[in-house]
Design a protein around this motif. Structure first.
Motif, PDB file in Angstrom:
ATOM      1  N   VAL A  45       5.596  51.286   3.578  1.00 34.43           N
ATOM      2  CA  VAL A  45       5.148  50.429   4.006  1.00 34.43           C
ATOM      3  C   VAL A  45       5.190  50.404   5.841  1.00 34.43           C
ATOM      4  CG1 VAL A  45       5.870  48.872   2.111  1.00 34.43           C
ATOM      5  CG2 VAL A  45       7.506  49.171   3.946  1.00 34.43           C
ATOM      6  N   ALA A  46       4.550  49.645   6.411  1.00 34.75           N
ATOM      7  CA  ALA A  46       4.393  49.691   7.851  1.00 34.75           C
ATOM      8  C   ALA A  46       3.897  48.270   8.450  1.00 34.75           C
ATOM      9  CB  ALA A  46       3.743  50.811   8.258  1.00 34.75           C
ATOM     10  N   LYS A  47       4.166  47.939   9.669  1.00 35.03           N
ATOM     11  CA  LYS A  47       3.656  46.983  10.236  1.00 35.03           C
ATOM     12  C   LYS A  47       2.324  47.309  10.993  1.00 35.03           C
ATOM     13  CE  LYS A  47       7.269  44.013  10.074  1.00 35.03           C
ATOM     14  NZ  LYS A  47       7.039  42.745   9.355  1.00 35.03           N
ATOM     15  N   PRO A  48       1.152  46.559  11.044  1.00 38.66           N
ATOM     16  CA  PRO A  48      -0.130  46.812  11.726  1.00 38.66           C
ATOM     17  C   PRO A  48       0.419  47.265  13.145  1.00 38.66           C
ATOM     18  CG  PRO A  48      -0.368  45.159  10.387  1.00 38.66           C
ATOM     19  CD  PRO A  48       1.168  45.387  10.453  1.00 38.66           C
ATOM     20  N   VAL A  49      -0.452  47.850  13.770  1.00 33.92           N
ATOM     21  CA  VAL A  49      -0.392  48.333  15.301  1.00 33.92           C
ATOM     22  C   VAL A  49      -1.125  47.077  15.857  1.00 33.92           C
ATOM     23  CG1 VAL A  49      -1.429  49.763  16.966  1.00 33.92           C
ATOM     24  CG2 VAL A  49      -0.470  50.806  14.910  1.00 33.92           C
ATOM     25  N   VAL A 315       0.428  43.247   0.741  1.00 35.22           N
ATOM     26  CA  VAL A 315       1.774  43.206   1.689  1.00 35.22           C
ATOM     27  C   VAL A 315       2.822  42.890   0.867  1.00 35.22           C
ATOM     28  CG1 VAL A 315       0.131  42.374   3.458  1.00 35.22           C
ATOM     29  CG2 VAL A 315       1.216  40.513   1.930  1.00 35.22           C
ATOM     30  N   ILE A 316       4.117  42.903   1.360  1.00 35.25           N
ATOM     31  CA  ILE A 316       5.305  42.591   0.728  1.00 35.25           C
ATOM     32  C   ILE A 316       6.193  41.481   1.477  1.00 35.25           C
ATOM     33  CG2 ILE A 316       5.454  44.836  -0.406  1.00 35.25           C
ATOM     34  CD1 ILE A 316       7.993  45.653   1.585  1.00 35.25           C
ATOM     35  N   ASP A 317       6.834  40.537   0.610  1.00 36.15           N
ATOM     36  CA  ASP A 317       7.634  39.734   1.328  1.00 36.15           C
ATOM     37  C   ASP A 317       9.007  40.201   1.399  1.00 36.15           C
ATOM     38  OD1 ASP A 317       8.629  39.562  -1.180  1.00 36.15           O
ATOM     39  OD2 ASP A 317       7.467  37.750  -1.552  1.00 36.15           O
ATOM     40  N   ILE A 351       0.999  51.090   2.851  1.00 35.94           N
ATOM     41  CA  ILE A 351       0.176  51.899   3.414  1.00 35.94           C
ATOM     42  C   ILE A 351      -0.131  53.250   2.429  1.00 35.94           C
ATOM     43  CG2 ILE A 351       0.444  51.396   5.773  1.00 35.94           C
ATOM     44  CD1 ILE A 351       1.975  53.761   6.161  1.00 35.94           C
ATOM     45  N   ASN A 352       1.024  53.486   1.552  1.00 33.23           N
ATOM     46  CA  ASN A 352       0.758  54.402   0.713  1.00 33.23           C
ATOM     47  C   ASN A 352       1.663  54.214  -0.808  1.00 33.23           C
ATOM     48  OD1 ASN A 352      -0.057  57.005  -0.418  1.00 33.23           O
ATOM     49  ND2 ASN A 352       1.695  58.086   0.836  1.00 33.23           N
ATOM     50  N   ASN A 364       9.786  49.280  -4.537  1.00 31.90           N
ATOM     51  CA  ASN A 364      10.731  49.909  -3.880  1.00 31.90           C
ATOM     52  C   ASN A 364      10.251  50.404  -2.332  1.00 31.90           C
ATOM     53  OD1 ASN A 364      13.162  51.318  -2.781  1.00 31.90           O
ATOM     54  ND2 ASN A 364      12.754  52.977  -4.407  1.00 31.90           N
ATOM     55  N   PRO A 365      10.258  49.665  -1.381  1.00 36.67           N
ATOM     56  CA  PRO A 365       9.496  50.084  -0.098  1.00 36.67           C
ATOM     57  C   PRO A 365      10.410  51.104   0.839  1.00 36.67           C
ATOM     58  CG  PRO A 365      10.541  47.968   0.344  1.00 36.67           C
ATOM     59  CD  PRO A 365      10.989  48.395  -1.305  1.00 36.67           C
ATOM     60  N   GLU A 366       9.544  52.066   1.420  1.00 30.27           N
ATOM     61  CA  GLU A 366      10.447  53.087   2.256  1.00 30.27           C
ATOM     62  C   GLU A 366       9.539  52.524   3.670  1.00 30.27           C
ATOM     63  OE1 GLU A 366      10.777  57.724   3.451  1.00 30.27           O
ATOM     64  OE2 GLU A 366      10.086  56.868   1.704  1.00 30.27           O
ATOM     65  N   LEU A 367      10.205  52.166   4.652  1.00 30.34           N
ATOM     66  CA  LEU A 367       9.704  51.787   5.952  1.00 30.34           C
ATOM     67  C   LEU A 367       9.280  53.058   6.622  1.00 30.34           C
ATOM     68  CD1 LEU A 367       8.991  49.430   7.747  1.00 30.34           C
ATOM     69  CD2 LEU A 367      11.257  49.694   8.799  1.00 30.34           C
ATOM     70  N   SER A 368       7.917  52.768   7.394  1.00 26.28           N
ATOM     71  CA  SER A 368       7.157  54.014   8.090  1.00 26.28           C
ATOM     72  C   SER A 368       6.583  53.213   9.341  1.00 26.28           C
ATOM     73  CB  SER A 368       6.003  54.670   7.335  1.00 26.28           C
ATOM     74  OG  SER A 368       5.829  55.785   8.305  1.00 26.28           O
ATOM     75  N   THR A 369       5.852  54.071  10.073  1.00 22.09           N
ATOM     76  CA  THR A 369       5.290  53.407  11.464  1.00 22.09           C
ATOM     77  C   THR A 369       3.807  54.049  11.458  1.00 22.09           C
ATOM     78  OG1 THR A 369       6.208  55.335  12.811  1.00 22.09           O
ATOM     79  CG2 THR A 369       7.403  53.002  12.768  1.00 22.09           C
ATOM     80  N   VAL A 370       2.970  53.373  12.110  1.00 20.31           N
ATOM     81  CA  VAL A 370       1.627  53.605  12.006  1.00 20.31           C
ATOM     82  C   VAL A 370       1.409  53.948  13.573  1.00 20.31           C
ATOM     83  CG1 VAL A 370      -0.763  53.067  12.146  1.00 20.31           C
ATOM     84  CG2 VAL A 370       0.795  52.316  10.348  1.00 20.31           C
ATOM     85  N   ALA A 371       0.840  55.341  13.835  1.00 18.08           N
ATOM     86  CA  ALA A 371       0.711  55.694  15.063  1.00 18.08           C
ATOM     87  C   ALA A 371      -0.634  55.082  15.857  1.00 18.08           C
ATOM     88  CB  ALA A 371       0.535  57.379  15.404  1.00 18.08           C
TER      89      ALA A 371
END
Length: 376
Positions: A45-49, A315-317, A351-352, A364-371
């Protein structure tokens, strides 16, 4: 007695078998009563840019020289010298060709001598006129001879200058078309010797079709607003094999007439080309930006799913529960795409790993970032 014992043993064996069957049945029931629980699917998962962007369109284009000149022989004679290498980059006024000069040099000497004589004569006639020793007609005739001699001298000097062909500007030479020793005859059109092209700056021509043109006109309502974009609108170019549109220039020309044969309007961009990476004739992709800059919500294009209801994401809460969110796409900025509605910059998007995800499922989310998009 023996028969009674046999019956008793058979009864006991039957009882044991019944007991074993009951145990097995109870064991099977226990297994059904306690099904195995699958763990929550792992997702990224990630936050939008959130980033400032501008709208753009992409067109097919072709690179063309800023200036292109055919170098021609303007006087007849034998070609005596080629002073450049084929394909070389030359400077303005650099010597390129020499046509035999002797006859033209002698013509200059001859007309100069006649001019000097006419100059002396007009001076003498003017002095005599002051002393009333000659007539005004004689002075006028001497003046006419003087002016003719002056014109003939200038013409001879011009023709002598034509024996040297020089570069009209800094540019890239083509190959020579006439070899040394060939006679260049007199021709009203001249004899073509080579072609020189100015490639810094350089042009890229492209066309906009009628549908896109009408869409563009709606954004810029008045003709003055549309014309104001010429020499101002950013244009980015990439050649085959390149990425990211590394060449930047501005729109400098828009035709005032739509072609009836192609149904398109020709446009042109001017770009600096100091390292000569853009050469005339190359195919190019042209990206034209327009409109005001805006703050956009961007997510990876690969995170968007589509079904009969349209585009959506998960999306997840805070409870890690996945929820379907219907969205609308806007401009695509590969590898990201703008989301115009249905998603906020504060949402957490899968996102994946969303293949096994359904609406309402705990993950079970793993946090990532979007470039973010690279800055221009």
């Amino acid at each position: 007695m023996s028969t009674m014992m046999n019956n008793t043993m058979a009864g006991r064996m039957f009882g044991v078998l019944i007991a074993l069957a009951a145990v097995m049945l109870l064991s099977a029931c226990d297994k059904k009563a306690a099904p195995k629980v699958s763990p929550p699917p792992a997702v990224t998962v990630a936050k939008p840019v959130s980033q400032d962007v501008r709208s753009f369109e992409v067109f097919d284009g072709n690179v063309a020289a800023y200036l292109s000149v055919d170098l021609e022989a303007r006087v007849p004679g034998f070609l005596t010298k080629i002073a450049f290498d084929d394909g070389a980059y030359v400077k303005k006024d650099q010597l390129l060709f020499v046509i035999e000069q002797d006859q033209y040099a002698q013509q200059v000497n001859l007309t100069r001598a006649v001019f000097q004589e006419a100059k002396i004569e007009i001076t003498r006639q003017k002095a005599l006129l002051k002393d009333n020793a000659t007539s005004q007609a004689a002075v006028d005739k001497a003046m006419s001879v003087y002016l003719q001699a002056e014109a003939n001298l200038k013409l001879a000097e011009i023709n002598y200058g034509y024996t040297e062909v020089r570069a009209p500007f800094d540019g890239l030479m083509g190959r020579h078309l006439i070899d040394v020793g060939n006679y260049l005859g007199a021709s009203p059109q001249g004899v073509k010797l080579a072609t020189i092209q100015k490639i810094d700056p350089i042009y890229v021509y492209f066309s906009i079709n009628e549908r896109d043109l009408l869409k563009y006109q709606k954004r810029f309502g008045t003709e003055n607003e549309r014309k104001s974009q010429v020499n101002k609108l950013p244009v980015h170019v990439q050649l085959q094999g390149e990425e990211g549109y590394p060449h930047t220039g501005t729109l400098d020309f828009a035709a005032n007439l739509l072609s009836t044969s192609t149904g398109s309007l020709q446009l042109r961009a001017e770009l600096p080309n100091k390292n000569a990476s853009l050469l005339p004739g190359l195919y190019a992709k042209v990206r034209v930006e327009y409109g005001e800059s805006r703050l956009a919500v961007l997510i990876p294009n690969t995170s968007i799913l589509t079904d009969q209801q349209g585009d959506y994401v998960f999306v997840i809460d805070e409870a890690k529960k996945a929820t379907r969110r219907n969205i609308k796409r806007g401009q695509r900025f590969a590898p990201l795409v703008e989301v115009t509605s249905g998603l906020a910059a504060t949402d957490t998007v899968i996102i994946n790993g969303f293949i096994n995800v359904r609406d309402g499922l705990v993950v079970n989310p793993e946090l990532s970032t979007v470039a973010p998009l690279p800055a221009r």
